[in-house]
Motif scaffolding. Structure first.
Motif, PDB file in Angstrom:
ATOM      1  N   UNK A 102       0.818  -1.224   0.000  1.00  0.00           N
ATOM      2  CA  UNK A 102       0.000   0.000   0.000  1.00  0.00           C
ATOM      3  C   UNK A 102       0.845   1.263   0.000  1.00  0.00           C
ATOM      4  N   UNK A 103       1.934   1.291   0.796  1.00  0.00           N
ATOM      5  CA  UNK A 103       2.772   2.481   0.843  1.00  0.00           C
ATOM      6  C   UNK A 103       3.519   2.682  -0.478  1.00  0.00           C
ATOM      7  N   UNK A 104       3.995   1.618  -1.081  1.00  0.00           N
ATOM      8  CA  UNK A 104       4.708   1.750  -2.353  1.00  0.00           C
ATOM      9  C   UNK A 104       3.775   2.257  -3.446  1.00  0.00           C
ATOM     10  N   UNK A 105       2.556   1.736  -3.482  1.00  0.00           N
ATOM     11  CA  UNK A 105       1.600   2.220  -4.482  1.00  0.00           C
ATOM     12  C   UNK A 105       1.336   3.706  -4.296  1.00  0.00           C
ATOM     13  N   UNK A 106       1.038   4.080  -3.070  1.00  0.00           N
ATOM     14  CA  UNK A 106       0.733   5.487  -2.815  1.00  0.00           C
ATOM     15  C   UNK A 106       1.944   6.366  -3.101  1.00  0.00           C
ATOM     16  N   UNK A 107       3.141   5.882  -2.776  1.00  0.00           N
ATOM     17  CA  UNK A 107       4.350   6.675  -3.006  1.00  0.00           C
ATOM     18  C   UNK A 107       4.591   6.897  -4.504  1.00  0.00           C
ATOM     19  N   UNK A 108       4.450   5.845  -5.298  1.00  0.00           N
ATOM     20  CA  UNK A 108       4.658   5.980  -6.742  1.00  0.00           C
ATOM     21  C   UNK A 108       3.685   6.987  -7.337  1.00  0.00           C
ATOM     22  N   UNK A 109       2.432   6.925  -6.904  1.00  0.00           N
ATOM     23  CA  UNK A 109       1.433   7.865  -7.424  1.00  0.00           C
ATOM     24  C   UNK A 109       1.691   9.275  -6.919  1.00  0.00           C
ATOM     25  N   UNK A 110       2.177   9.396  -5.626  1.00  0.00           N
ATOM     26  CA  UNK A 110       2.424  10.733  -5.082  1.00  0.00           C
ATOM     27  C   UNK A 110       3.634  11.390  -5.714  1.00  0.00           C
ATOM     28  N   UNK A 111       4.531  10.612  -6.295  1.00  0.00           N
ATOM     29  CA  UNK A 111       5.705  11.201  -6.937  1.00  0.00           C
ATOM     30  C   UNK A 111       5.358  11.907  -8.232  1.00  0.00           C
ATOM     31  N   UNK A 112       4.210  11.583  -8.846  1.00  0.00           N
ATOM     32  CA  UNK A 112       3.849  12.177 -10.147  1.00  0.00           C
ATOM     33  C   UNK A 112       3.545  13.652 -10.012  1.00  0.00           C
ATOM     34  N   UNK A 113       2.631  14.084  -9.134  1.00  0.00           N
ATOM     35  CA  UNK A 113       2.309  15.522  -9.107  1.00  0.00           C
ATOM     36  C   UNK A 113       3.450  16.413  -8.656  1.00  0.00           C
ATOM     37  N   UNK A 114       4.444  15.891  -7.966  1.00  0.00           N
ATOM     38  CA  UNK A 114       5.562  16.739  -7.536  1.00  0.00           C
ATOM     39  C   UNK A 114       6.728  16.669  -8.510  1.00  0.00           C
ATOM     40  N   UNK A 115       6.561  15.936  -9.597  1.00  0.00           N
ATOM     41  CA  UNK A 115       7.578  15.911 -10.627  1.00  0.00           C
ATOM     42  C   UNK A 115       8.799  15.086 -10.294  1.00  0.00           C
ATOM     43  N   UNK A 116       8.673  14.101  -9.414  1.00  0.00           N
ATOM     44  CA  UNK A 116       9.808  13.255  -9.047  1.00  0.00           C
ATOM     45  C   UNK A 116       9.605  11.841  -9.575  1.00  0.00           C
ATOM     46  N   UNK A 117       9.275  11.783 -10.863  1.00  0.00           N
ATOM     47  CA  UNK A 117       8.950  10.491 -11.460  1.00  0.00           C
ATOM     48  C   UNK A 117      10.164   9.561 -11.455  1.00  0.00           C
ATOM     49  N   UNK A 118      11.361  10.143 -11.617  1.00  0.00           N
ATOM     50  CA  UNK A 118      12.541   9.282 -11.660  1.00  0.00           C
ATOM     51  C   UNK A 118      12.770   8.576 -10.322  1.00  0.00           C
ATOM     52  N   UNK A 119      12.344   9.227  -9.223  1.00  0.00           N
ATOM     53  CA  UNK A 119      12.497   8.584  -7.918  1.00  0.00           C
ATOM     54  C   UNK A 119      11.496   7.444  -7.724  1.00  0.00           C
TER      55      UNK A 119
END
Length: 1006
Positions: free
Chosen positions: A953-970
């Motif tokens: 659950x945390x990994x899913x939410x983290x991957x999705x939360x990285x999109x709006x802040x522009x940290x897709x590479x992370x």
């Protein structure tokens, strides 16, 4: 010529104040000498208990994994104690006292002798000059080292005024002379102490060391002055009655005198040792005190025997001055345990009392024998002889003393010189302590002690001084050799204990045994020797010897807490739980070793521990205090008591507690974890767990168990695997459970198969059998329950709750439901979960309802049943880490009540203190995302992923939360990790969701 102050009249008892002051100083010196006579050994060579900590594995808590209980262990410490001897310590305080008494005596002596006739004045000045020269005050560096400016100044300040009063002003009153010399001596003393660059302790030790020979001369003069006075006192007792009928006459006096002189003769012939009563030996020093008293009381009658140039007042003052100097010298020798000086004083005193006392008996019989037969009051005229002169008596006695000393090669002078070398060795040893980098001072001290050893072979003072130097240089064998030679001279319980303490290795058992047994032969009732021998035998199977010597030690010291601590430790080691519990009821006050063992006993037997005071953070820890604190902290941690949490950092910050730093850190971690701060506990253990040794393996295993306790099996498996690779064999079973809970049953099965067998391991192996999925219905309830706990997510969604309900035993069914209900919630079976909770769960306020209340709260939050959730938060029971679930529910309620500030504060608290609460962190991130606080949402999930990197659950939410802040590479590494954790279908579904979010993000930029 003006006479010095007259002595007090025996009838009026009016004492002139100068004489009264001198008498008080002399009485003080006698009192201090008596004090040191009884206490010096404990001050110079104090006995100190040395604690030995024996590790004893104890179970502090347990981590529940279904039906299994994985022990959280820590070493307890069984405390035993033996004796060691510290020192020998220097006595600068006693040296300062001797210097002060010397100053008083010098002022009175100069004031008393200045009006004497020329011959006696010159003799007195010769003594003063000898004293000033012997002090070697110029070596202190007051002016220039190597120049005798201090000596010249001293002679000018003291001898010059004395000659002035003698030659030109003999009529000056005694008080004026005394005030003048007191001021001069005080000024000279202040010059010596304040002008020289050395500390006051060094100056005092210097003066007292170089005063040794002069002090011995003063002591010898006093002994010769009063050597016959005990016989004189016996004469007074026989003839002091007012009527002849009350007097005893010649034969009783002769019998009493012969008994007294015979005891002294036996003392001399028996090599200076005479047993008077069992355990009581004759000490000539005790005979010297009544002789001085009789001399003072009889000085008025003795005035008839004084030379013409010595007035009675001067004689009384000189007697007190000699008493002051002699007792000061004796007191300092006692205070420093300078046995060559003490033995020389005893030998000379016994010889002088015998020789001069025998001569006085002859003197009395020759002059007053017929009068004694007639029972006359001879004591009144004893100093008015008719046949045998008084000076001839003295000459006869002194000749006898000198003759015997000559026969002994004047060994008493060698002893005095040896004592002087011992004092100089102490002075050099103090210098070496002040300048530890200068080895020359330590070598000089050793040389002084060696010279003393040559003059008085193997004397204890020199031997102990050399042993202290060897100990400082860690020369164990040299120390053993010198202490063995000291015991060859004569037995000493303290030296035996110190030597036994050096034999502290396992292979030294018989050497230590021999030393203690030899010590007991000479001192069979010594409590410390008996206690150490009993403790030594406790390492063997000779239980009767343990009981025998412990009983002898207890008989000598019934209330010794060290004996009680050792007895309790022995019963714990023998697993005599009933006897140990009975003994632990009577805990001595302020006995850290006993209290530590009592706490360990409570830990081992599962009983409630006794209340212990909080540690004093200003005090340094020793082994016994540390063990008591350690057991107390573990006991408090198991009871979720955080009282010590504020004190442990202060104890760890004390540099003196550096040997216990790792254990204090461990105690802080235990207190934090079981006090509801598991994240802080993990951080505290991190420095200790960084490494690859056996020590690091224990802390890694502890971290893994605590992560498992927080419901984080994947991170726990990683830490436990490290512990196993570093040699922690006990990590196998926890690792197997962590792997099984992480969805790796095959790996878990392989690991547990290589570990030790046991009930928990067999249950785990049964639950991990691959065919159990098809034979589930035929398995025992225990295996069913453990299977559901470990592998219940393998079942189809429709079978999640029915499989748990199929367990017939009520307690096991409850465990199975607690494992399956969260999975049913994730599958969206809210109605089935609600029905199961209604049917099985205890009331919300029940003692064991915490885990059920977490499920209720999650059900209400998912169903947005805010009134029910609010009532649950207010009335429900939440214990342990479940309190953080209640914090999450409070934040959700605040968000639902449109209180964003309160919700943000509660979510921030949750993220900071409990990043292991997956549902709470996902909710917190969603809260920030709904408020378009995307960086805050990303930070929340980043903390969660860092703490629990395998949480889907945390990994899913983290991957999705990285999109709006522009940290897709992370997000690429977490995205790849999700691919390894999810099934292909689930990962494909999530990937579509991620691609859609990424496309929306790109569209917003266009």
């Amino acid at each position: 010529m003006t006479s010095p102050v007259s002595p007090a009249s025996p009838t009026t008892r009016r004492w002139p104040w100068p004489l009264l002051l001198l008498a008080l100083c002399a009485a003080l010196a006698v009192g201090l000498a008596g004090w040191h006579y009884f206490t010096a050994t404990d001050a110079v060579l104090p006995l100190r208990p040395v604690a030995q900590l024996t590790p004893v594995p104890t179970t502090v808590a347990e981590v529940a994994v279904g039906l299994a209980r994985l022990p959280v262990q820590a070493n307890g410490y069984l405390v035993t104690q033996t004796y060691d001897v510290a020192g020998p310590f220097l006595r600068p305080g006693a040296a300062l006292g001797l210097v002060a008494l010397l100053g008083v005596a010098l002022a009175y002596f100069l004031a008393a002798v200045s009006p004497l006739s020329r011959l006696y004045f010159v003799a007195a000045m010769a003594l003063v000059i000898f004293l000033l020269m012997s002090l070697n005050a110029d070596l202190l560096g007051v002016f220039v080292v190597g120049r005798q400016y201090v000596l010249l100044l001293s002679l000018a300040l003291l001898v010059g005024p004395a000659y002035y009063f003698h030659a030109f002003r003999p009529e000056v009153p005694f008080t004026t002379r005394l005030g003048t010399f007191a001021a001069l001596v005080t000024g000279l003393g202040l010059l010596l102490f304040l002008r020289n660059p050395n500390p006051a302790d060094y100056t005092a030790l210097h003066l007292s060391a170089y005063f040794t020979t002069a002090g011995a001369v003063a002591f010898a003069l006093l002994v010769l002055w009063v050597a016959f006075e005990n016989v004189h006192g016996l004469l007074w007792l026989n003839t002091q009655a007012d009527t002849p009928a009350g007097r005893y006459g010649l034969w009783p006096f002769l019998l009493a005198s012969l008994l007294y002189l015979g005891a002294l003769l036996l003392y001399y012939l028996n090599q200076n040792q005479l047993l008077v009563l069992p355990g009581l030996y004759l000490d000539p020093y005790l005979l010297l005190l009544p002789a001085v008293v009789v001399a003072w009381l009889g000085q008025e009658r003795r005035a008839a025997a004084l030379p013409d140039g010595v007035p009675p007042g001067a004689a009384a003052t000189l007697l007190l001055v000699l008493t002051l100097l002699a007792t000061g010298t004796l007191g300092y020798a006692l205070a420093t345990a300078n046995d060559p000086l003490l033995q020389a004083g005893r030998d000379f005193t016994a010889l002088a009392l015998l020789g001069v006392g025998g001569a006085f008996l002859v003197y009395v019989l020759l002059n007053f024998g017929p009068l004694l037969r007639q029972k006359k009051a001879v004591h009144r005229v004893v100093f008015q002889p008719r046949r045998f002169p008084f000076y001839a008596m003295y000459a006869l006695g002194i000749v006898a003393v000198v003759g015997v000393s000559m026969r002994n090669n004047f060994f008493v002078l060698d002893q005095v010189q040896a004592g002087s070398f011992n004092n100089l060795g102490d002075l050099a040893r103090l210098e070496s302590e002040l300048t530890p980098d200068d080895m020359s001072r330590a070598l000089l001290a050793e040389r002084y002690y060696a010279e003393s050893d040559v003059l008085d072979q193997h004397n204890h003072k020199a031997s102990l001084g050399r042993a202290a130097l060897y100990r400082f240089r860690l020369q164990r064998q040299n120390e053993i050799n010198i202490l063995r030679r000291a015991l060859e001279r004569r037995p000493s319980p303290r030296i035996s204990l110190r030597l036994a303490a050096l034999y502290n290795e396992s292979q030294d058992f018989f050497d230590r045994l021999a030393v203690l047994q030899d010590g007991l032969k000479a001192n069979p009732a010594n409590a410390a020797l008996n206690a150490d021998l009993a403790q030594l035998y406790s390492r063997s199977t000779l239980t009767d010897s343990v009981a025998r010597y412990r009983a002898r030690a207890a008989a000598a010291e019934p209330n010794n807490p060290m004996l009680a601590a050792n007895e309790l430790a022995y019963r714990i080691r023998q697993q005599d739980w009933a006897g140990a519990a009975e003994l632990a009821k009577d805990a001595p006050a302020d006995a850290p070793a006993f209290q530590a063992n009592a706490l360990l006993l409570a830990q081992l037997t599962g009983h409630a521990p006794a209340a212990m005071p909080l540690p004093d953070t200003t005090q340094s820890l020793d082994d016994a205090r540390f063990a008591r604190l350690y057991h107390n902290a573990l006991s408090r941690a198991a009871r979720h008591d955080t009282m010590l949490l504020a004190l442990l950092p202060a104890l760890a910050a004390n540099p003196a507690n550096a040997p216990f730093l790792d254990q204090l850190t461990l105690l802080r971690a235990f207190t934090q974890h079981y006090g509801g701060r598991p994240v802080a506990a993990q951080q505290a253990l991190l420095p200790l767990a960084s490494g690859s040794g056996a020590g690091a393996a224990y802390y890694q295993q502890l971290q893994g168990l605590w992560l498992l306790d927080q419901g984080l099996p994947a991170p726990a498996a990683a830490r436990l695997q490290e512990a196993r690779e570093n040699g922690a064999s006990s990590a196998v079973l926890p690792l197997s459970y962590a792997l099984a809970l992480s969805g790796q049953p095959d790996s878990a099965r392989q690991v547990v198969g290589r570990g030790p067998a046991g009930a928990a391991a067999r249950l785990l192996q049964a639950a991990l059998q691959p065919e159990l999925r098809t034979t589930y219905a035929q398995a025992p309830d225990s295996v069913k329950t453990q299977y559901l706990v470990l592998r219940g997510d393998e079942l189809p969604a429709s079978d999640l709750l029915p499989a748990a309900v199929s367990v017939t035993a009520a307690p096991l069914q409850a465990t199975a439901l607690l494992a399956q209900l969260p999975r049913a919630l994730e599958a969206g079976q809210l109605d089935a979960v609600r029905a199961a909770l209604t049917r099985v769960a205890p009331p919300v306020g029940a003692a064991g309802a915490s885990a059920w209340n977490v499920l209720r709260g999650e059900l209400y939050a998912r169903g947005r049943q805010w009134p029910q959730l609010r009532e649950l938060v207010q009335k429900g029971t939440f214990t342990g880490f479940d309190t953080y679930q209640r914090l999450y529910f409070r934040a959700a309620l605040a968000e639902a009540a449109k209180q964003p500030a309160e919700a943000g504060r509660l979510y921030a608290q949750l993220v900071q203190q409990a990043p292991f609460v997956e549902n709470g962190l996902v909710a917190a991130a969603a809260f920030h995302a709904r408020r378009e606080e995307f960086p805050a949402a990303y930070d929340v999930l980043l903390r969660g992923v860092e703490y629990n990197p395998q949480s889907v659950p945390l990994l899913k939410a983290y991957v999705l939360a990285a999109v709006p802040v522009g940290l897709v590479e992370y997000a690429q590494a977490p995205l790849y990790r999700l691919g390894t954790l999810l099934s292909a279908a689930d990962y494909g579904t999530f990937r579509k969701e991620y691609d859609a979010a990424l496309a929306a993000r790109k569209a917003s930029w266009n």
